[in-house]
Design a protein around this motif. Structure first.
Motif, PDB file in Angstrom:
ATOM      1  N   LYS A  92       0.846  -1.197   0.000  1.00  0.00           N
ATOM      2  CA  LYS A  92       0.000   0.000   0.000  1.00  0.00           C
ATOM      3  C   LYS A  92       0.874   1.236   0.000  1.00  0.00           C
ATOM      4  CE  LYS A  92      -3.985   0.182   0.835  1.00  0.00           C
ATOM      5  NZ  LYS A  92      -5.139   0.377  -0.026  1.00  0.00           N
ATOM      6  N   GLN A  93       0.473   2.232  -0.783  1.00  0.00           N
ATOM      7  CA  GLN A  93       1.154   3.523  -0.779  1.00  0.00           C
ATOM      8  C   GLN A  93       0.380   4.508   0.085  1.00  0.00           C
ATOM      9  OE1 GLN A  93       2.260   5.020  -4.602  1.00  0.00           O
ATOM     10  NE2 GLN A  93       2.242   7.122  -3.920  1.00  0.00           N
ATOM     11  N   SER A  94      -0.940   4.380   0.088  1.00  0.00           N
ATOM     12  CA  SER A  94      -1.813   5.233   0.886  1.00  0.00           C
ATOM     13  C   SER A  94      -3.112   4.464   1.096  1.00  0.00           C
ATOM     14  CB  SER A  94      -2.082   6.564   0.171  1.00  0.00           C
ATOM     15  OG  SER A  94      -2.888   6.341  -0.965  1.00  0.00           O
ATOM     16  N   VAL A  95      -4.094   5.105   1.669  1.00  0.00           N
ATOM     17  CA  VAL A  95      -5.381   4.447   1.894  1.00  0.00           C
ATOM     18  C   VAL A  95      -6.001   3.991   0.572  1.00  0.00           C
ATOM     19  CG1 VAL A  95      -7.732   4.803   2.747  1.00  0.00           C
ATOM     20  CG2 VAL A  95      -5.780   5.715   4.028  1.00  0.00           C
ATOM     21  N   THR A  96      -5.821   4.773  -0.493  1.00  0.00           N
ATOM     22  CA  THR A  96      -6.469   4.462  -1.768  1.00  0.00           C
ATOM     23  C   THR A  96      -5.525   3.936  -2.843  1.00  0.00           C
ATOM     24  OG1 THR A  96      -6.202   6.748  -2.506  1.00  0.00           O
ATOM     25  CG2 THR A  96      -8.281   6.172  -1.414  1.00  0.00           C
ATOM     26  N   ASP A  97      -4.225   4.076  -2.657  1.00  0.00           N
ATOM     27  CA  ASP A  97      -3.261   3.690  -3.697  1.00  0.00           C
ATOM     28  C   ASP A  97      -2.406   2.506  -3.278  1.00  0.00           C
ATOM     29  OD1 ASP A  97      -4.128   5.782  -5.270  1.00  0.00           O
ATOM     30  OD2 ASP A  97      -2.520   7.126  -4.680  1.00  0.00           O
ATOM     31  N   GLN A  98      -1.964   1.759  -4.264  1.00  0.00           N
ATOM     32  CA  GLN A  98      -1.091   0.619  -4.037  1.00  0.00           C
ATOM     33  C   GLN A  98       0.184   0.771  -4.854  1.00  0.00           C
ATOM     34  OE1 GLN A  98      -2.364  -3.140  -5.801  1.00  0.00           O
ATOM     35  NE2 GLN A  98      -3.759  -2.019  -7.123  1.00  0.00           N
ATOM     36  N   VAL A  99       1.174  -0.023  -4.522  1.00  0.00           N
ATOM     37  CA  VAL A  99       2.400  -0.122  -5.300  1.00  0.00           C
ATOM     38  C   VAL A  99       2.352  -1.472  -5.981  1.00  0.00           C
ATOM     39  CG1 VAL A  99       4.903  -0.234  -5.201  1.00  0.00           C
ATOM     40  CG2 VAL A  99       3.672   1.329  -3.676  1.00  0.00           C
ATOM     41  N   MET A 100       2.534  -1.452  -7.296  1.00  0.00           N
ATOM     42  CA  MET A 100       2.546  -2.696  -8.075  1.00  0.00           C
ATOM     43  C   MET A 100       3.904  -2.851  -8.726  1.00  0.00           C
ATOM     44  SD  MET A 100      -1.188  -2.710  -9.892  1.00  0.00           S
ATOM     45  CE  MET A 100      -1.101  -4.481 -10.231  1.00  0.00           C
ATOM     46  N   GLY A 101       4.295  -4.078  -8.991  1.00  0.00           N
ATOM     47  CA  GLY A 101       5.561  -4.312  -9.660  1.00  0.00           C
ATOM     48  C   GLY A 101       5.660  -5.728 -10.164  1.00  0.00           C
ATOM     49  N   LYS A 102       6.679  -5.969 -10.908  1.00  0.00           N
ATOM     50  CA  LYS A 102       6.957  -7.283 -11.449  1.00  0.00           C
ATOM     51  C   LYS A 102       8.259  -7.763 -10.829  1.00  0.00           C
ATOM     52  CE  LYS A 102       7.360  -9.788 -15.786  1.00  0.00           C
ATOM     53  NZ  LYS A 102       7.317  -9.659 -17.252  1.00  0.00           N
ATOM     54  N   VAL A 103       8.225  -8.889 -10.180  1.00  0.00           N
ATOM     55  CA  VAL A 103       9.401  -9.444  -9.524  1.00  0.00           C
ATOM     56  C   VAL A 103      10.049 -10.428 -10.479  1.00  0.00           C
ATOM     57  CG1 VAL A 103      10.228 -10.772  -7.546  1.00  0.00           C
ATOM     58  CG2 VAL A 103       8.335  -9.143  -7.257  1.00  0.00           C
ATOM     59  N   LEU A 104      11.328 -10.231 -10.747  1.00  0.00           N
ATOM     60  CA  LEU A 104      12.061 -11.094 -11.665  1.00  0.00           C
ATOM     61  C   LEU A 104      12.803 -12.170 -10.899  1.00  0.00           C
ATOM     62  CD1 LEU A 104      13.599  -8.380 -13.993  1.00  0.00           C
ATOM     63  CD2 LEU A 104      11.462  -9.624 -14.282  1.00  0.00           C
TER      64      LEU A 104
END
Length: 106
Positions: A92-104
């Motif tokens: 989570k980045q904030s109450v409404t936002d997330q952090v997404m990514g691709k793990v290699l």
């Protein structure tokens, strides 16, 4: 040991070529490096609030993340696009936002 640093748009510029190298490892080769620079790299860096996180092992860039945050809503077109490309929610980045990514692997 891996070092993580955070950069604003101006500070990110020095990592352009290294990010492109890691990008190629993560997403595949780009058709034209110049087009990638102008349509992806420069366009994203021009947005207010842009941040680049870099991960270095010694002096070699081994990972990166950038952006402004993605809404934490599985019905969001952007979230569906990223999930379809093999990304996942990293936190989570904030109450409404997330952090997404691709793990290699490796």
């Amino acid at each position: 040991m891996t070092r993580i640093d955070l950069h604003d748009a101006r500070g990110a510029e020095q990592y352009r070529e290294d990010v492109l190298r890691v990008w190629t490892d993560a997403f595949g080769a780009v058709d034209c490096a110049h087009d990638w620079r102008t349509t992806v790299w420069d366009r994203h860096r021009s947005r207010a609030g842009y941040r680049l996180a870099t991960a270095h092992d010694a002096e070699r860039l081994v990972g990166f993340a950038w952006g402004l945050g993605t809404v934490d809503d599985p019905s969001s077109p952007a979230v569906r696009l990223y999930l379809g490309c093999g990304w996942r929610k990293l936190g989570k980045q904030s109450v409404t936002d997330q952090v997404m990514g691709k793990v290699l692997d490796g």
